[in-house]
Structure formats: C-alpha cells, structure tokens
Design a protein around this motif. Structure first.
Motif, PDB file in Angstrom:
ATOM      1  N   ILE A 104      -8.586   7.799  -9.120  1.00  0.00           N
ATOM      2  CA  ILE A 104      -7.659   8.837  -8.661  1.00  0.00           C
ATOM      3  C   ILE A 104      -7.687   8.935  -7.142  1.00  0.00           C
ATOM      4  N   VAL A 105      -8.886   8.955  -6.570  1.00  0.00           N
ATOM      5  CA  VAL A 105      -8.999   9.060  -5.110  1.00  0.00           C
ATOM      6  C   VAL A 105      -8.379   7.845  -4.431  1.00  0.00           C
ATOM      7  N   ASN A 106      -8.638   6.663  -4.956  1.00  0.00           N
ATOM      8  CA  ASN A 106      -8.039   5.458  -4.366  1.00  0.00           C
ATOM      9  C   ASN A 106      -6.519   5.525  -4.431  1.00  0.00           C
ATOM     10  N   SER A 107      -5.972   6.032  -5.514  1.00  0.00           N
ATOM     11  CA  SER A 107      -4.521   6.178  -5.637  1.00  0.00           C
ATOM     12  C   SER A 107      -3.974   7.180  -4.625  1.00  0.00           C
ATOM     13  N   VAL A 108      -4.707   8.276  -4.419  1.00  0.00           N
ATOM     14  CA  VAL A 108      -4.273   9.276  -3.433  1.00  0.00           C
ATOM     15  C   VAL A 108      -4.279   8.674  -2.036  1.00  0.00           C
ATOM     16  N   VAL A 109      -5.332   7.921  -1.720  1.00  0.00           N
ATOM     17  CA  VAL A 109      -5.405   7.311  -0.389  1.00  0.00           C
ATOM     18  C   VAL A 109      -4.288   6.294  -0.207  1.00  0.00           C
ATOM     19  N   LYS A 110      -4.085   5.427  -1.208  1.00  0.00           N
ATOM     20  CA  LYS A 110      -3.056   4.386  -1.087  1.00  0.00           C
ATOM     21  C   LYS A 110      -1.642   4.961  -1.178  1.00  0.00           C
ATOM     22  N   GLY A 111      -1.431   5.960  -2.022  1.00  0.00           N
ATOM     23  CA  GLY A 111      -0.090   6.480  -2.228  1.00  0.00           C
ATOM     24  C   GLY A 111       0.310   7.624  -1.324  1.00  0.00           C
ATOM     25  N   LEU A 112      -0.657   8.344  -0.749  1.00  0.00           N
ATOM     26  CA  LEU A 112      -0.338   9.510   0.060  1.00  0.00           C
ATOM     27  C   LEU A 112      -0.832   9.381   1.496  1.00  0.00           C
ATOM     28  N   ILE A 113      -2.101   9.072   1.660  1.00  0.00           N
ATOM     29  CA  ILE A 113      -2.680   9.006   3.012  1.00  0.00           C
ATOM     30  C   ILE A 113      -2.136   7.807   3.779  1.00  0.00           C
ATOM     31  N   ASN A 114      -2.151   6.628   3.154  1.00  0.00           N
ATOM     32  CA  ASN A 114      -1.666   5.429   3.854  1.00  0.00           C
ATOM     33  C   ASN A 114      -0.208   5.560   4.295  1.00  0.00           C
ATOM     34  N   PRO A 115       0.713   6.081   3.470  1.00  0.00           N
ATOM     35  CA  PRO A 115       2.077   6.264   3.972  1.00  0.00           C
ATOM     36  C   PRO A 115       2.170   7.258   5.129  1.00  0.00           C
ATOM     37  N   LEU A 116       1.331   8.306   5.098  1.00  0.00           N
ATOM     38  CA  LEU A 116       1.330   9.243   6.226  1.00  0.00           C
ATOM     39  C   LEU A 116       0.851   8.553   7.500  1.00  0.00           C
ATOM     40  N   VAL A 117      -0.182   7.727   7.356  1.00  0.00           N
ATOM     41  CA  VAL A 117      -0.657   6.953   8.505  1.00  0.00           C
ATOM     42  C   VAL A 117       0.403   5.925   8.882  1.00  0.00           C
ATOM     43  N   GLY A 118       1.105   5.402   7.869  1.00  0.00           N
ATOM     44  CA  GLY A 118       2.153   4.410   8.113  1.00  0.00           C
ATOM     45  C   GLY A 118       3.305   4.955   8.926  1.00  0.00           C
ATOM     46  N   ALA A 119       3.471   6.283   8.935  1.00  0.00           N
ATOM     47  CA  ALA A 119       4.520   6.875   9.771  1.00  0.00           C
ATOM     48  C   ALA A 119       4.211   6.654  11.245  1.00  0.00           C
ATOM     49  N   ILE A 120       2.944   6.481  11.563  1.00  0.00           N
ATOM     50  CA  ILE A 120       2.521   6.247  12.948  1.00  0.00           C
ATOM     51  C   ILE A 120       2.405   4.754  13.227  1.00  0.00           C
ATOM     52  N   GLY A 121       1.836   4.017  12.296  1.00  0.00           N
ATOM     53  CA  GLY A 121       1.588   2.592  12.511  1.00  0.00           C
ATOM     54  C   GLY A 121       1.875   1.815  11.251  1.00  0.00           C
ATOM     55  N   THR A 122       0.925   0.963  10.867  1.00  0.00           N
ATOM     56  CA  THR A 122       1.114   0.167   9.661  1.00  0.00           C
ATOM     57  C   THR A 122       0.770   1.008   8.434  1.00  0.00           C
ATOM     58  N   LYS A 123       1.322   0.608   7.302  1.00  0.00           N
ATOM     59  CA  LYS A 123       1.137   1.371   6.074  1.00  0.00           C
ATOM     60  C   LYS A 123      -0.245   1.166   5.465  1.00  0.00           C
ATOM     61  N   ASN A 124      -0.886   0.074   5.749  1.00  0.00           N
ATOM     62  CA  ASN A 124      -2.188  -0.242   5.180  1.00  0.00           C
ATOM     63  C   ASN A 124      -3.253  -0.051   6.252  1.00  0.00           C
ATOM     64  N   LEU A 125      -4.257   0.777   5.968  1.00  0.00           N
ATOM     65  CA  LEU A 125      -5.318   1.019   6.951  1.00  0.00           C
ATOM     66  C   LEU A 125      -6.122  -0.244   7.248  1.00  0.00           C
TER      67      LEU A 125
END
Length: 141
Positions: A21-42
C-alpha cells in the motif's frame, strides 16, 4: 508467551501487506507530485561525483561515480509514511487503551482498599462494643 508470538506474527503479516500500500501511495501520489517539479520517478534524481556519469538503461554504471539520492529519498518517504501510519493507527491507540485499562485497574484497587479499611474499622467498632458490653455485664453482678 504464546500471545506475544501470535501478536508478532500478525504484525509481520500486516506489515508485509502494508508495504504494498505504501509503495503504491509513493508511486501513484508522491512521485506525480514530485513529477510536477521534475521527473516523475524519484530514481532518476542523481548527482555525479566524477564526470562524465553514464548509466546504462539496465542501471549499471558505464563511467563516472553517480550518487542516486532520488532512490534514497523515495525509500525514506516510504519509511516515513509507513512509520507514521503504524504509529497513528496501531501504537498510539494501543497505548491509550492500555493507559485506560491501567487507570481502571487502579481505580478498582483504590475502591477495594477503601472498602477493606472501612470493614476493618467496622469490625474494630463491633469488637469494642462487645468488650464494653461484657464489661458492663460484669459490673452489674
């Protein structure tokens, strides 16, 4: 002892399931938010200690010394989210529950002590009354 082992086994199973669940939240929610600034994948955030940094598509380093701090940041985010959820959904409620149980136990013990002291006082009064009654009966004869 068996209860603790069962609790530990349940915690391990829930923790393993919760990791997904946590990995899904990071990949589906956190990474896209970070992707708004840079790349989608940390994992793509890197720095280079020794130029030129060339990393193959399979992740192997061809030349240079890359520091992949993005993957460390992703793992740290996963850990912090997991720790926060476990703390707020499991540890904190259990601590409050145990504190309430302890307070109830102390309240019951306090009530029993008062009752025992009161019973002891009543028994002493009865004894004193009987002694006084006997003494009064001996004086009349």
């Amino acid at each position: 002892m068996r209860g603790n082992v069962v609790d530990l086994a349940v915690a391990v199973v829930i923790g393993a399931a919760f990791t997904n669940i946590v990995n899904s939240v990071v990949k589906g929610l956190i990474n896209p938010l970070v992707g708004a600034i840079g790349t989608k994948n940390l994992d793509h955030y890197t720095s280079c200690l020794k130029d030129p940094c060339v990393v193959n598509a399979d992740g192997s380093v061809k030349s240079g010394v890359p520091i992949m701090w993005g993957s460390v940041a992703g793992a740290t985010l996963s850990f912090v989210i997991t720790a926060a959820v476990v703390y707020f959904l499991m540890v904190l409620p259990m601590a409050k529950y145990l504190a309430r149980q302890e307070a109830r136990r102390k309240e019951r013990e306090g009530t029993q002590e008062v009752i025992e002291v009161t019973e002891l006082a009543v028994l002493k009064e009865i004894r004193d009354a009987l002694v006084a009654q006997r003494a009064a009966g001996h004086d009349e004869r």
